[in-house]
Design a protein around this motif. Structure first.
Motif, mmCIF file in Angstrom:
data_model
loop_
_atom_site.group_PDB
_atom_site.id
_atom_site.type_symbol
_atom_site.label_atom_id
_atom_site.label_comp_id
_atom_site.label_asym_id
_atom_site.label_seq_id
_atom_site.Cartn_x
_atom_site.Cartn_y
_atom_site.Cartn_z
ATOM 1 N N GLY A 161 1.654 -2.914 -13.328
ATOM 2 C CA GLY A 161 0.876 -1.936 -12.578
ATOM 3 C C GLY A 161 -0.428 -1.512 -13.210
ATOM 4 N N GLY A 162 -0.581 -1.712 -14.510
ATOM 5 C CA GLY A 162 -1.806 -1.293 -15.179
ATOM 6 C C GLY A 162 -1.913 0.219 -15.244
ATOM 7 N N VAL A 163 -3.097 0.727 -14.982
ATOM 8 C CA VAL A 163 -3.334 2.173 -15.030
ATOM 9 C C VAL A 163 -2.517 2.905 -13.960
ATOM 10 C CG1 VAL A 163 -5.085 3.971 -14.818
ATOM 11 C CG2 VAL A 163 -5.579 1.912 -16.131
ATOM 12 N N PRO A 164 -2.463 2.410 -12.700
ATOM 13 C CA PRO A 164 -1.587 3.092 -11.728
ATOM 14 C C PRO A 164 -0.116 3.084 -12.149
ATOM 15 C CG PRO A 164 -3.109 1.665 -10.584
ATOM 16 C CD PRO A 164 -3.263 1.381 -12.051
ATOM 17 N N GLY A 165 0.320 2.025 -12.799
ATOM 18 C CA GLY A 165 1.697 1.979 -13.293
ATOM 19 C C GLY A 165 1.943 3.019 -14.367
ATOM 20 N N SER A 166 0.966 3.217 -15.239
ATOM 21 C CA SER A 166 1.133 4.231 -16.274
ATOM 22 C C SER A 166 1.088 5.639 -15.682
ATOM 23 C CB SER A 166 0.076 4.071 -17.363
ATOM 24 O OG SER A 166 -1.212 4.283 -16.840
ATOM 25 N N VAL A 167 0.307 5.840 -14.636
ATOM 26 C CA VAL A 167 0.293 7.141 -13.954
ATOM 27 C C VAL A 167 1.660 7.391 -13.304
ATOM 28 C CG1 VAL A 167 -0.733 8.435 -12.048
ATOM 29 C CG2 VAL A 167 -2.196 7.171 -13.635
ATOM 30 N N LEU A 168 2.258 6.357 -12.733
ATOM 31 C CA LEU A 168 3.593 6.480 -12.152
ATOM 32 C C LEU A 168 4.613 6.841 -13.229
ATOM 33 C CD1 LEU A 168 5.612 6.031 -9.774
ATOM 34 C CD2 LEU A 168 5.770 3.677 -10.566
ATOM 35 N N VAL A 169 4.554 6.181 -14.369
ATOM 36 C CA VAL A 169 5.467 6.480 -15.472
ATOM 37 C C VAL A 169 5.262 7.915 -15.948
ATOM 38 C CG1 VAL A 169 5.989 5.914 -17.882
ATOM 39 C CG2 VAL A 169 5.763 4.094 -16.205
ATOM 40 N N LEU A 170 4.016 8.342 -16.056
ATOM 41 C CA LEU A 170 3.734 9.725 -16.468
ATOM 42 C C LEU A 170 4.291 10.727 -15.461
ATOM 43 C CD1 LEU A 170 0.093 9.421 -17.803
ATOM 44 C CD2 LEU A 170 2.116 10.073 -19.104
ATOM 45 N N ALA A 171 4.111 10.458 -14.168
ATOM 46 C CA ALA A 171 4.617 11.363 -13.132
ATOM 47 C C ALA A 171 6.143 11.439 -13.178
ATOM 48 C CB ALA A 171 4.136 10.904 -11.756
ATOM 49 N N LEU A 172 6.800 10.304 -13.312
ATOM 50 C CA LEU A 172 8.262 10.307 -13.383
ATOM 51 C C LEU A 172 8.751 11.032 -14.623
ATOM 52 C CD1 LEU A 172 9.056 6.671 -12.187
ATOM 53 C CD2 LEU A 172 9.400 8.788 -10.924
ATOM 54 N N SER A 173 8.020 10.929 -15.704
ATOM 55 C CA SER A 173 8.398 11.628 -16.927
ATOM 56 C C SER A 173 8.176 13.138 -16.792
ATOM 57 C CB SER A 173 7.597 11.088 -18.107
ATOM 58 O OG SER A 173 7.915 11.797 -19.278
ATOM 59 N N LEU A 174 7.066 13.511 -16.183
ATOM 60 C CA LEU A 174 6.774 14.940 -16.019
ATOM 61 C C LEU A 174 7.790 15.639 -15.132
ATOM 62 C CD1 LEU A 174 2.887 14.998 -15.686
ATOM 63 C CD2 LEU A 174 4.266 15.997 -17.506
ATOM 64 N N PHE A 175 8.248 14.950 -14.084
ATOM 65 C CA PHE A 175 9.211 15.542 -13.178
ATOM 66 C C PHE A 175 10.649 15.385 -13.668
ATOM 67 C CE2 PHE A 175 5.744 14.755 -10.002
ATOM 68 C CZ PHE A 175 5.423 16.093 -9.850
ATOM 69 N N GLY A 176 10.836 14.734 -14.812
ATOM 70 C CA GLY A 176 12.160 14.598 -15.398
ATOM 71 C C GLY A 176 13.043 13.585 -14.698
ATOM 72 N N ILE A 177 12.457 12.685 -13.938
ATOM 73 C CA ILE A 177 13.225 11.695 -13.193
ATOM 74 C C ILE A 177 13.593 10.516 -14.080
ATOM 75 C CG2 ILE A 177 13.167 10.105 -11.227
ATOM 76 C CD1 ILE A 177 11.279 12.137 -9.862
ATOM 77 N N ALA A 178 12.635 10.022 -14.841
ATOM 78 C CA ALA A 178 12.877 8.865 -15.702
ATOM 79 C C ALA A 178 11.910 8.923 -16.869
ATOM 80 C CB ALA A 178 12.679 7.573 -14.919
ATOM 81 N N PHE A 179 12.159 8.096 -17.870
ATOM 82 C CA PHE A 179 11.297 7.946 -19.046
ATOM 83 C C PHE A 179 11.137 9.231 -19.827
ATOM 84 C CE2 PHE A 179 9.634 5.126 -15.638
ATOM 85 C CZ PHE A 179 10.165 3.954 -16.121
ATOM 86 N N VAL A 180 12.144 10.069 -19.776
ATOM 87 C CA VAL A 180 12.119 11.332 -20.522
ATOM 88 C C VAL A 180 12.636 11.050 -21.928
ATOM 89 C CG1 VAL A 180 12.997 13.688 -20.613
ATOM 90 C CG2 VAL A 180 12.545 12.608 -18.402
ATOM 91 N N PRO A 181 11.870 11.446 -22.949
ATOM 92 C CA PRO A 181 12.327 11.169 -24.330
ATOM 93 C C PRO A 181 13.519 12.024 -24.724
ATOM 94 C CG PRO A 181 10.188 12.264 -24.344
ATOM 95 C CD PRO A 181 10.569 12.042 -22.918
#
Length: 84
Positions: free
Chosen positions: A64-84
């Motif tokens: 996804g590139g930059v849009p993919g990283s924005v998606l990962v950031l959004a999912l992390s911020l909302f606590g859906i996925a990629f949460v450390p």
């Protein structure tokens, strides 16, 4: 040159051409990955957002590139996925 030396020379030439073709195919994914990881790094440094970097995260950012990283950031911020 003997026949064996010519055969080895041709084999090495074919391997070099195959490697060049592989790099040409992988170049967009490498560029997307570097761009996306820079966005994730800047989000962490500037905004303090932490994302769990896993192989799945790298694949999403590579495709996804930059849009993919924005998606990962959004999912992390909302606590859906990629949460450390």
């Amino acid at each position: 040159m003997t026949g064996l030396e010519l055969l080895l020379l041709i084999l090495v030439l074919l391997l070099v051409l195959a490697a060049a073709q592989l790099v040409a195919v992988a170049r967009p994914f490498i560029i997307n990955t570097v761009g996306g990881l820079v966005v994730l790094y800047l989000a962490q440094v500037v905004f303090g957002v932490t994302v769990a970097v896993s192989p799945l995260t790298i694949v999403i950012v590579a495709i996804g590139g930059v849009p993919g990283s924005v998606l990962v950031l959004a999912l992390s911020l909302f606590g859906i996925a990629f949460v450390p």
